[in-house]
Every structure is written in C-alpha cells, then in structure tokens.
Design a protein around this motif. Sequence first.
Motif, PDB file in Angstrom:
ATOM      1  N   ARG A  48       0.845  -1.184   0.000  1.00 15.13           N
ATOM      2  CA  ARG A  48       0.000   0.000   0.000  1.00 15.13           C
ATOM      3  C   ARG A  48       0.884   1.238   0.000  1.00 15.13           C
ATOM      4  NH1 ARG A  48      -4.210   2.340   4.516  1.00 15.13           N
ATOM      5  NH2 ARG A  48      -2.227   2.911   5.510  1.00 15.13           N
ATOM      6  N   LEU A  49       0.719   2.032  -1.020  1.00 14.74           N
ATOM      7  CA  LEU A  49       1.439   3.293  -1.125  1.00 14.74           C
ATOM      8  C   LEU A  49       0.573   4.417  -0.563  1.00 14.74           C
ATOM      9  CD1 LEU A  49       2.888   3.064  -4.751  1.00 14.74           C
ATOM     10  CD2 LEU A  49       3.810   2.119  -2.616  1.00 14.74           C
ATOM     11  N   SER A  50       1.241   5.389   0.031  1.00 16.67           N
ATOM     12  CA  SER A  50       0.547   6.569   0.552  1.00 16.67           C
ATOM     13  C   SER A  50       1.118   7.818  -0.095  1.00 16.67           C
ATOM     14  CB  SER A  50       0.717   6.672   2.073  1.00 16.67           C
ATOM     15  OG  SER A  50       0.164   5.557   2.719  1.00 16.67           O
ATOM     16  N   GLY A  94      -8.558  -4.238 -11.425  1.00 19.36           N
ATOM     17  CA  GLY A  94      -8.851  -5.461 -10.694  1.00 19.36           C
ATOM     18  C   GLY A  94      -7.769  -5.852  -9.699  1.00 19.36           C
ATOM     19  N   ARG A  95      -6.616  -5.197  -9.781  1.00 21.27           N
ATOM     20  CA  ARG A  95      -5.512  -5.506  -8.856  1.00 21.27           C
ATOM     21  C   ARG A  95      -5.177  -4.334  -7.934  1.00 21.27           C
ATOM     22  NH1 ARG A  95      -0.551  -6.436 -10.671  1.00 21.27           N
ATOM     23  NH2 ARG A  95      -0.752  -5.151 -12.570  1.00 21.27           N
ATOM     24  N   PHE A  96      -5.312  -3.117  -8.453  1.00 21.37           N
ATOM     25  CA  PHE A  96      -4.979  -1.913  -7.688  1.00 21.37           C
ATOM     26  C   PHE A  96      -6.258  -1.179  -7.319  1.00 21.37           C
ATOM     27  CE2 PHE A  96      -0.458  -0.972  -9.538  1.00 21.37           C
ATOM     28  CZ  PHE A  96      -0.087  -2.285  -9.277  1.00 21.37           C
ATOM     29  N   THR A  97      -6.229  -0.536  -6.142  1.00 20.78           N
ATOM     30  CA  THR A  97      -7.367   0.266  -5.690  1.00 20.78           C
ATOM     31  C   THR A  97      -6.852   1.586  -5.157  1.00 20.78           C
ATOM     32  OG1 THR A  97      -8.588  -1.732  -5.062  1.00 20.78           O
ATOM     33  CG2 THR A  97      -9.373   0.366  -4.183  1.00 20.78           C
ATOM     34  N   ILE A  98      -7.402   2.673  -5.676  1.00 22.48           N
ATOM     35  CA  ILE A  98      -7.034   4.000  -5.199  1.00 22.48           C
ATOM     36  C   ILE A  98      -8.140   4.514  -4.284  1.00 22.48           C
ATOM     37  CG2 ILE A  98      -8.034   5.200  -7.207  1.00 22.48           C
ATOM     38  CD1 ILE A  98      -5.681   7.201  -6.993  1.00 22.48           C
ATOM     39  N   SER A  99      -7.741   5.190  -3.218  1.00 25.41           N
ATOM     40  CA  SER A  99      -8.714   5.755  -2.295  1.00 25.41           C
ATOM     41  C   SER A  99      -8.109   7.009  -1.669  1.00 25.41           C
ATOM     42  CB  SER A  99      -9.087   4.742  -1.203  1.00 25.41           C
ATOM     43  OG  SER A  99      -7.946   4.394  -0.434  1.00 25.41           O
ATOM     44  N   LEU A 103      -2.753   4.008  -2.590  1.00 25.63           N
ATOM     45  CA  LEU A 103      -2.829   3.081  -3.722  1.00 25.63           C
ATOM     46  C   LEU A 103      -2.548   1.696  -3.168  1.00 25.63           C
ATOM     47  CD1 LEU A 103      -3.218   2.805  -6.808  1.00 25.63           C
ATOM     48  CD2 LEU A 103      -0.715   2.808  -6.992  1.00 25.63           C
ATOM     49  N   HIS A 104      -3.605   0.889  -3.088  1.00 28.70           N
ATOM     50  CA  HIS A 104      -3.442  -0.473  -2.603  1.00 28.70           C
ATOM     51  C   HIS A 104      -3.213  -1.376  -3.800  1.00 28.70           C
ATOM     52  CE1 HIS A 104      -3.956  -3.506   0.600  1.00 28.70           C
ATOM     53  NE2 HIS A 104      -4.266  -4.277  -0.427  1.00 28.70           N
ATOM     54  N   VAL A 158       9.327   3.175 -10.274  1.00 23.80           N
ATOM     55  CA  VAL A 158       9.181   4.245  -9.288  1.00 23.80           C
ATOM     56  C   VAL A 158       7.764   4.784  -9.430  1.00 23.80           C
ATOM     57  CG1 VAL A 158       9.985   6.482  -8.478  1.00 23.80           C
ATOM     58  CG2 VAL A 158      11.628   4.813  -9.387  1.00 23.80           C
ATOM     59  N   TYR A 159       7.060   4.845  -8.323  1.00 23.30           N
ATOM     60  CA  TYR A 159       5.677   5.306  -8.318  1.00 23.30           C
ATOM     61  C   TYR A 159       5.607   6.736  -7.782  1.00 23.30           C
ATOM     62  CZ  TYR A 159       3.880   0.712  -9.491  1.00 23.30           C
ATOM     63  OH  TYR A 159       3.587  -0.463 -10.158  1.00 23.30           O
ATOM     64  N   TYR A 160       4.900   7.574  -8.524  1.00 21.38           N
ATOM     65  CA  TYR A 160       4.759   8.981  -8.177  1.00 21.38           C
ATOM     66  C   TYR A 160       3.283   9.325  -7.991  1.00 21.38           C
ATOM     67  CZ  TYR A 160       9.416   9.368 -10.324  1.00 21.38           C
ATOM     68  OH  TYR A 160      10.733   9.212 -10.653  1.00 21.38           O
ATOM     69  N   CYS A 161       2.997  10.211  -7.043  1.00 19.94           N
ATOM     70  CA  CYS A 161       1.664  10.781  -6.989  1.00 19.94           C
ATOM     71  C   CYS A 161       1.749  12.229  -7.459  1.00 19.94           C
ATOM     72  CB  CYS A 161       1.039  10.694  -5.600  1.00 19.94           C
ATOM     73  SG  CYS A 161       1.840  11.654  -4.310  1.00 19.94           S
ATOM     74  N   ALA A 162       0.628  12.701  -7.996  1.00 20.94           N
ATOM     75  CA  ALA A 162       0.562  14.040  -8.551  1.00 20.94           C
ATOM     76  C   ALA A 162      -0.833  14.600  -8.333  1.00 20.94           C
ATOM     77  CB  ALA A 162       0.903  14.011 -10.043  1.00 20.94           C
ATOM     78  N   ALA A 163      -0.934  15.919  -8.271  1.00 19.30           N
ATOM     79  CA  ALA A 163      -2.224  16.551  -8.008  1.00 19.30           C
ATOM     80  C   ALA A 163      -2.534  17.611  -9.056  1.00 19.30           C
ATOM     81  CB  ALA A 163      -2.232  17.183  -6.615  1.00 19.30           C
TER      82      ALA A 163
END
Length: 125
Positions: free
Chosen positions: A19-21, A68-73, A83-84, A95-100
């Motif tokens: 789980r990514l935050s 079906g594998r990842f869930t964003i909340s 990101l679960h 490398v996983y990035y979040c952006a707004a």
Amino acid sequence: QVQLVESGGGLVQAGGSLRLSCAASGLIFSRSAYAVGWFRQAPGKEREFVAGINWSGSSTNYADSVKGRFTISRDNAKNTVYLHMDTLKPEDTAVYYCAARPFAVSVDKSQYGYWGQGTQVTVSS
C-alpha cells in the motif's frame, strides 16, 4: 508551498501486496478540489498513468494493466491518498509517483502541477 510525499514502497514477491501513501502538505484536500493521480516509471520507459481519483473520491480511473488488482482511495481528513496494490507482478516494478491537479483526473502527466519525489516498488519473480 505544496508538497506531496509518497511512502510505502519496497521489495515484494510476485503475488504480494503493498500500500502506497501520498501525503499532502500546503494543500488541504478537504477544502480544495484537487484530484490525485498515481503514475509509474520503469527504467528506460515513459512515465505512465496508473490510477486516479477525483477531488471527492466519487470517481476513479485505472490503467487497463492494473484494473482489478490496484485500488485507489483517499482520506481527505488525513490529507492522504492511497494506492493499494494486490497480486503484484514483476512488470509492476517501477518508481511510483503521486501528482495533483484541480478537480478531475487526467491520464496526461503534463496536466499535473504538483508531484512527489517517488517511491520505488520492486516485485521479484
């Protein structure tokens, strides 16, 4: 000053979960209508859209490769988007990035004005 900080990456075996935050500062999710997207970039490849959630959490988008594998909340009270990731595959290594960006999700990375520094996810076979 807006800052996005990702955490939760690591090394996991294929089939495992992480789980990514994405924690925001300088930007209060409960007061400002910002959508958040997760992107990833593998070595030698373009940064690609993974998942996104609109400002209220009422709408989500996923890349076909993760459906079906990842869930964003999101938890606006905690100013955090998650990101679960389940059933991880070696090809999820990146490398996983979040952006707004304001209001709605976009799959186009050029539409996002705020980015985190990224967190490495490595899936071993």
